[in-house]
Design a protein around this motif. Structure first.
Motif, mmCIF file in Angstrom:
data_model
loop_
_atom_site.group_PDB
_atom_site.id
_atom_site.type_symbol
_atom_site.label_atom_id
_atom_site.label_comp_id
_atom_site.label_asym_id
_atom_site.label_seq_id
_atom_site.Cartn_x
_atom_site.Cartn_y
_atom_site.Cartn_z
ATOM 1 N N THR A 80 0.914 -1.293 0.094
ATOM 2 C CA THR A 80 0.213 0.009 0.129
ATOM 3 C C THR A 80 1.028 1.204 0.448
ATOM 4 O OG1 THR A 80 0.216 0.806 2.886
ATOM 5 C CG2 THR A 80 -1.472 -1.265 1.399
ATOM 6 N N LYS A 81 0.431 2.362 0.285
ATOM 7 C CA LYS A 81 1.060 3.697 -0.057
ATOM 8 C C LYS A 81 1.863 3.902 1.242
ATOM 9 C CE LYS A 81 -2.762 7.512 0.949
ATOM 10 N NZ LYS A 81 -3.652 6.611 0.763
ATOM 11 N N HIS A 82 1.171 3.106 2.860
ATOM 12 C CA HIS A 82 1.837 3.419 3.724
ATOM 13 C C HIS A 82 2.422 2.021 3.661
ATOM 14 C CE1 HIS A 82 -1.596 6.013 4.832
ATOM 15 N NE2 HIS A 82 -2.342 4.922 4.424
ATOM 16 N N GLY A 83 3.591 0.963 3.032
ATOM 17 C CA GLY A 83 4.768 0.887 2.724
ATOM 18 C C GLY A 83 3.823 -0.972 3.274
ATOM 19 N N THR A 84 2.806 -1.360 3.684
ATOM 20 C CA THR A 84 2.355 -2.248 4.172
ATOM 21 C C THR A 84 2.007 -2.982 3.529
ATOM 22 O OG1 THR A 84 -0.094 -0.773 4.242
ATOM 23 C CG2 THR A 84 1.027 -1.412 6.301
ATOM 24 N N THR A 85 1.989 -4.056 3.307
ATOM 25 C CA THR A 85 2.069 -5.441 2.684
ATOM 26 C C THR A 85 0.504 -6.022 2.423
ATOM 27 O OG1 THR A 85 3.861 -6.408 3.372
ATOM 28 C CG2 THR A 85 3.032 -7.960 2.290
ATOM 29 N N VAL A 86 0.477 -5.548 1.255
ATOM 30 C CA VAL A 86 -1.478 -6.598 0.633
ATOM 31 C C VAL A 86 -1.521 -7.660 1.342
ATOM 32 C CG1 VAL A 86 -3.093 -6.404 -0.577
ATOM 33 C CG2 VAL A 86 -1.260 -4.277 -1.201
ATOM 34 N N ALA A 87 -1.921 -8.143 1.997
ATOM 35 C CA ALA A 87 -2.582 -9.511 2.260
ATOM 36 C C ALA A 87 -4.047 -9.655 2.756
ATOM 37 C CB ALA A 87 -1.884 -9.937 3.675
ATOM 38 N N ASP A 88 -4.298 -11.187 2.249
ATOM 39 C CA ASP A 88 -6.088 -11.461 2.642
ATOM 40 C C ASP A 88 -6.272 -10.856 3.907
ATOM 41 O OD1 ASP A 88 -8.174 -12.739 1.154
ATOM 42 O OD2 ASP A 88 -8.253 -13.588 3.491
ATOM 43 N N GLY A 89 -6.771 -10.493 4.351
ATOM 44 C CA GLY A 89 -7.459 -10.789 6.315
ATOM 45 C C GLY A 89 -7.416 -12.040 6.782
ATOM 46 N N ASP A 90 -8.252 -12.801 5.993
ATOM 47 C CA ASP A 90 -8.768 -14.112 6.701
ATOM 48 C C ASP A 90 -7.242 -15.314 6.609
ATOM 49 O OD1 ASP A 90 -11.020 -13.156 7.625
ATOM 50 O OD2 ASP A 90 -12.206 -14.200 5.335
ATOM 51 N N THR A 91 -6.920 -15.253 5.434
ATOM 52 C CA THR A 91 -5.791 -16.023 5.030
ATOM 53 C C THR A 91 -4.685 -15.463 5.016
ATOM 54 O OG1 THR A 91 -5.845 -15.410 2.828
ATOM 55 C CG2 THR A 91 -7.169 -17.012 3.314
ATOM 56 N N GLY A 92 -3.986 -14.240 5.071
ATOM 57 C CA GLY A 92 -2.932 -14.365 5.296
ATOM 58 C C GLY A 92 -2.057 -14.373 3.839
ATOM 59 N N ARG A 93 -2.565 -13.973 3.072
ATOM 60 C CA ARG A 93 -1.806 -14.794 1.156
ATOM 61 C C ARG A 93 -2.116 -13.328 0.733
ATOM 62 N NH1 ARG A 93 -6.095 -19.032 -1.687
ATOM 63 N NH2 ARG A 93 -6.313 -20.894 0.368
ATOM 64 N N THR A 94 -0.401 -13.220 0.272
ATOM 65 C CA THR A 94 -0.322 -12.041 -0.122
ATOM 66 C C THR A 94 -0.579 -12.121 -1.950
ATOM 67 O OG1 THR A 94 2.445 -12.960 -0.591
ATOM 68 C CG2 THR A 94 2.056 -11.236 1.584
ATOM 69 N N THR A 95 -0.075 -11.303 -2.578
ATOM 70 C CA THR A 95 -0.168 -11.050 -3.840
ATOM 71 C C THR A 95 1.272 -11.664 -4.511
ATOM 72 O OG1 THR A 95 1.348 -9.054 -4.127
ATOM 73 C CG2 THR A 95 -0.756 -9.335 -3.973
ATOM 74 N N MET A 96 1.699 -12.673 -3.969
ATOM 75 C CA MET A 96 2.821 -13.266 -4.655
ATOM 76 C C MET A 96 2.790 -14.685 -3.928
ATOM 77 S SD MET A 96 6.759 -12.748 -4.171
ATOM 78 C CE MET A 96 7.920 -13.471 -4.685
ATOM 79 N N ARG A 97 2.142 -15.498 -4.776
ATOM 80 C CA ARG A 97 1.861 -17.207 -4.358
ATOM 81 C C ARG A 97 3.156 -17.226 -3.286
ATOM 82 N NH1 ARG A 97 2.409 -22.725 -6.729
ATOM 83 N NH2 ARG A 97 0.685 -23.792 -5.842
#
Lengths: 292, 483
Positions: B426-443
């Protein structure tokens, strides 16, 4: 534990150690540093990587004994181990073919300059190096620097070896004689030397890169103790550097910040000298088979 | 004790935790809160009404079986209490000390309506401490699955994720950038609030019983990249926290004596600077300290400053010693855990509310001399729901200080993202991850804790570590769940 496999005494106060740290060696590049800790009570000390050997998984560190931790490190021998070695940290030097470059190194700064000069030469640059120290005794790696430089100028402050001059004197002469040929300058050494090198080159408008050595705790951007003021704001030496444009650095601020813990450093040295002197006496007493 | 009526239960007063006296503890780094005795814990457990539909569990980010462990406690079944606890929470001795219970489980307690909720946090700590001492139910790992997981960061998110995965039989390696594991639990939270021996004991369980390998001195992004880890491991979890300090954008922040709370607390906690010169790292506080901010980190910095001043005075005689919390909002908006704020005030920290620094001034040597501030008033609520502070024109004043500690929040350290282009941020420098699973945009890469949320709490990081562990386990059992 990271074992010391080799040690060289380069002068009374300058030591070289080769340390097993294969995790650092893998990706180490010129210009980067490590944080080392002597033992469990030790502090985190940033040291620039002077060389590394991929096959052996070792890094070479050169340091001057200026405080308690470097004195303790200087007393360690091959076979002994460091408690911690983390890295490689910081951005590597931007190695490109710039044309003609000058590498100015003072004192213990010769160590981190060596891999930079070597890689710059390998990239096709014409490398002119200027190395200096207070006196002949404190000078080291002249042969190594000569091997990676197209020209080498050696000076000492007291004239005990090479030319009697501060490094800025031959640097200024070079700039006056062929300043338009010189594309870039690197300077590594005591903060005050890097300040004067930057001031010397500024009128000639030659980009000047300095490698800053500040107070630092973690070395990964967490503490901000290393922040340095540039013309356009503060930067962290550990993650934004350690190399910066010397013409942008607020040198007065930097020189003041590196003194912040001076009293504590002196106290630690005094106590260390007392302790190690005490150990020496105990050993003597034990040696004569008596005891008190 | 015979079974009590609801009325009798309501008559039992909430059991206060014994603590070191304020004027004693502000000169040492020993733990402040001493823990409930067995008698007190049993009595406190009797206060629970065992609601038919308990709400307390909803307030817990990891869903601890609160009524069940409390029931076991009051029946004198400590082993049972431990087992109920460990079903959801691997680190009760830590959570019992650092969770903001008043805004979580205890806020949902039916007794809270009268301001007298069951002291769930204190009971949790009691159970956690018992288990750390007695080791009645050490974790037993499932048979090896042959799968390998790399966990980046050994703080609450990473450690929780690691323990859950190792219990399921996966081979777990934790990579830690510092020389000791524990993350913010170690470098951030002071000894007087969370003794290092507790963290050490929990880590020892992870290593001894679950075979988790911890590699310190490994700065992921630099020593190894995430891509390199993916080549060697079946899954990677990023629990790298929010380690970058923020500084105010005012003049004078580079004067000597101005530092981030991160630097100050790291020197005190990780490096044991309060024991200099026995330990090599010095830490310095002056006679007049201003801590900017009023979160938990600010309280920790202020209380550590007080202790260093008192220890220094004991050595070098008298001299002025003051520690101020300087906060631009009012008492009502203080974000720190209630107990920390209460303890700080008890110990002698002075609070300057509705005050904001506008410039730090130095002497001729570049040391902090004073801080120019402005008084504030509260306006309309902002996006976060808190009333925004507005400067009062003409109210500027100077405050004499020689140390300024900035505790203004932290953001994720970007080093881990070096050469990891697939990881969206995100623009705040945090990682994008699914709230339920923790999956990021990288497999095959999961993330949780402060690196996803920005600076938050230990328990929310643990909750994220737990959810990610569950999803990683699903994936390792059947990779088609994340094609």
């Amino acid at each position: 534990m990271y074992r010391i496999v080799e040690k060289q005494v380069l002068s009374d106060v300058t030591k070289l150690i080769v340390v097993e740290a294969p995790h650092v060696t893998r990706r180490a590049k010129a210009g980067q540093f490590v944080i080392v800790i002597c033992d469990e009570q030790g502090e985190r000390v940033p040291l620039t990587i002077a060389d590394h050997d991929q096959a052996a998984g070792t890094i070479t560190l050169i340091f001057q004994e200026v405080g308690k931790s470097t004195m303790q490190l200087g007393m360690m021998e091959p076979g002994e181990g460091l408690f911690s070695v983390a890295g490689p940290l910081g951005h590597p030097t931007e190695i490109e073919n710039y044309g003609t470059v000058v590498c100015v190194a003072g004192g213990v700064g010769i160590a981190p300059m060596y891999p930079i000069a070597r890689d710059l030469q390998a990239a096709g640059n014409r490398v002119i190096s200027i190395i200096g120290a207070r006196n002949k005794e404190l000078l080291f790696w002249e042969d190594r620097m000569r091997a990676v430089s197209d020209e080498l100028i050696v000076c000492t402050d007291d004239g005990s070896y090479g030319r009697k001059a501060l490094v800025t004197v031959p640097l200024k002469e070079l700039l006056e004689a062929r300043g338009h040929d010189i594309a870039r300058i690197w300077a590594i050494g005591p903060t005050i030397m890097m300040k004067f090198v930057s001031q010397t080159t500024q009128p000639f408008g030659v980009p000047t890169i300095v490698s800053l050595n500040t107070i630092m705790v973690d070395g990964t951007g967490m503490c901000g103790g290393c922040r340095v003021l540039m013309n356009d704001g503060a930067r962290f030496v550990c993650v934004d550097g350690p190399e910066f444009d010397g013409h942008q650095v607020d040198w007065a601020n930097l020189l003041s910040r590196i003194q912040f813990y001076r009293e504590e450093e002196q106290l630690a040295v005094a106590q260390w000298q007392q302790e190690t002197a005490g150990q020496g006496r105990q050993a003597e007493t034990a040696g004569v088979g008596g005891g008190v | 004790m015979a079974t009590l009526t609801a009325k009798e239960r309501l008559a039992i007063p909430r059991q206060e935790m014994p603590t070191q006296e304020p004027d004693v503890r502000n000169a040492n780094f020993e733990e402040v809160a001493l823990g409930l005795t067995w008698e007190m814990a049993k009595l406190e457990a009797e206060r629970c009404l065992q609601c038919a539909k308990p709400h307390c569990i909803e307030g817990c980010p990891v869903g601890v079986l609160i009524p069940q462990f409390i029931k076991a406690l009051r029946e004198g079944d400590l082993l049972g209490a431990v087992q109920f606890m460990k079903e959801r929470n691997n680190l009760p001795a830590i959570c019992g000390r650092v969770c903001p219970q008043e805004s979580q489980c205890e806020a949902y307690c039916v007794l809270n309506k009268k301001g007298q909720s069951v002291a769930i946090g204190r009971l949790e700590r009691f159970v956690g401490d018992f288990e750390l001492r007695e080791r009645t139910s050490p974790p037993v790992p499932a048979p090896p699955t042959g799968k390998r997981v790399a966990i980046v960061g050994s703080g609450p998110a990473g450690l929780t994720c690691a323990v859950d995965l190792a219990r399921l039989g996966h081979k777990v390696t934790i990579f830690e950038s510092l020389h000791r594991p524990g993350g913010v639990l170690l470098y951030g939270i002071p000894e007087f609030r969370l003794p290092k021996s507790i963290i050490q004991a929990e880590l020892q369980v992870a290593v001894d019983y679950l075979g988790i390998e911890i590699r310190t001195d490994h700065v992921i992004g630099s020593t190894y990249t995430v891509d390199e880890l993916l080549a060697e491991y079946d899954a990677v979890f990023l629990g790298t926290g929010a380690g970058l300090p923020s500084f105010m954008r005012i003049r004078g922040i580079n004067l000597n004596g101005v530092m981030s709370a991160n630097e100050f607390l790291t020197r005190v906690n990780l490096m044991k600077g309060y024991r200099f010169p026995e330990y090599d790292t010095p830490v310095k506080v002056g006679h007049r300290v201003a801590v900017i901010g009023a979160g938990n980190v600010a309280m920790d910095a202020a209380r550590s400053s007080l202790r260093l001043q008192q220890m220094h005075r004991a050595h070098n005689g008298s001299g002025p010693a003051e520690v101020h919390i300087v906060y631009r909002r009012s008492r009502d908006e203080v974000p720190a855990r209630a107990e920390e704020f209460h303890h700080a005030v008890e110990e002698g920290v002075i609070c300057d509310f509705l005050t904001n620094p506008i410039e730090i001034l130095g002497d001729e040597k570049g040391n902090v001399r004073e801080m120019r501030c402005i008084h504030m008033q509260l306006g309309e609520p902002d996006a976060s729901g808190r009333r925004s502070p507005i400067p009062i024109d003409g109210s500027e004043f100077e405050m004499s200080v020689d140390t300024v500690i900035m505790a203004l929040g932290t953001s994720p350290n970007p080093i881990v993202f070096t050469d990891a282009q697939g990881l969206q941020r995100t623009k705040h420098g945090t990682t994008v991850a699914d709230g339920d699973t923790g999956r990021t945009t990288m497999r095959r890469v999961w993330a949780g804790g402060d690196v996803v949320t920005g600076a938050a709490t230990v328990i929310s990081a643990m909750g994220a570590g737990k959810r990610a562990a569950a999803d990683i386990h699903r994936f390792l059992s059947d990779p088609s769940v994340w094609p």
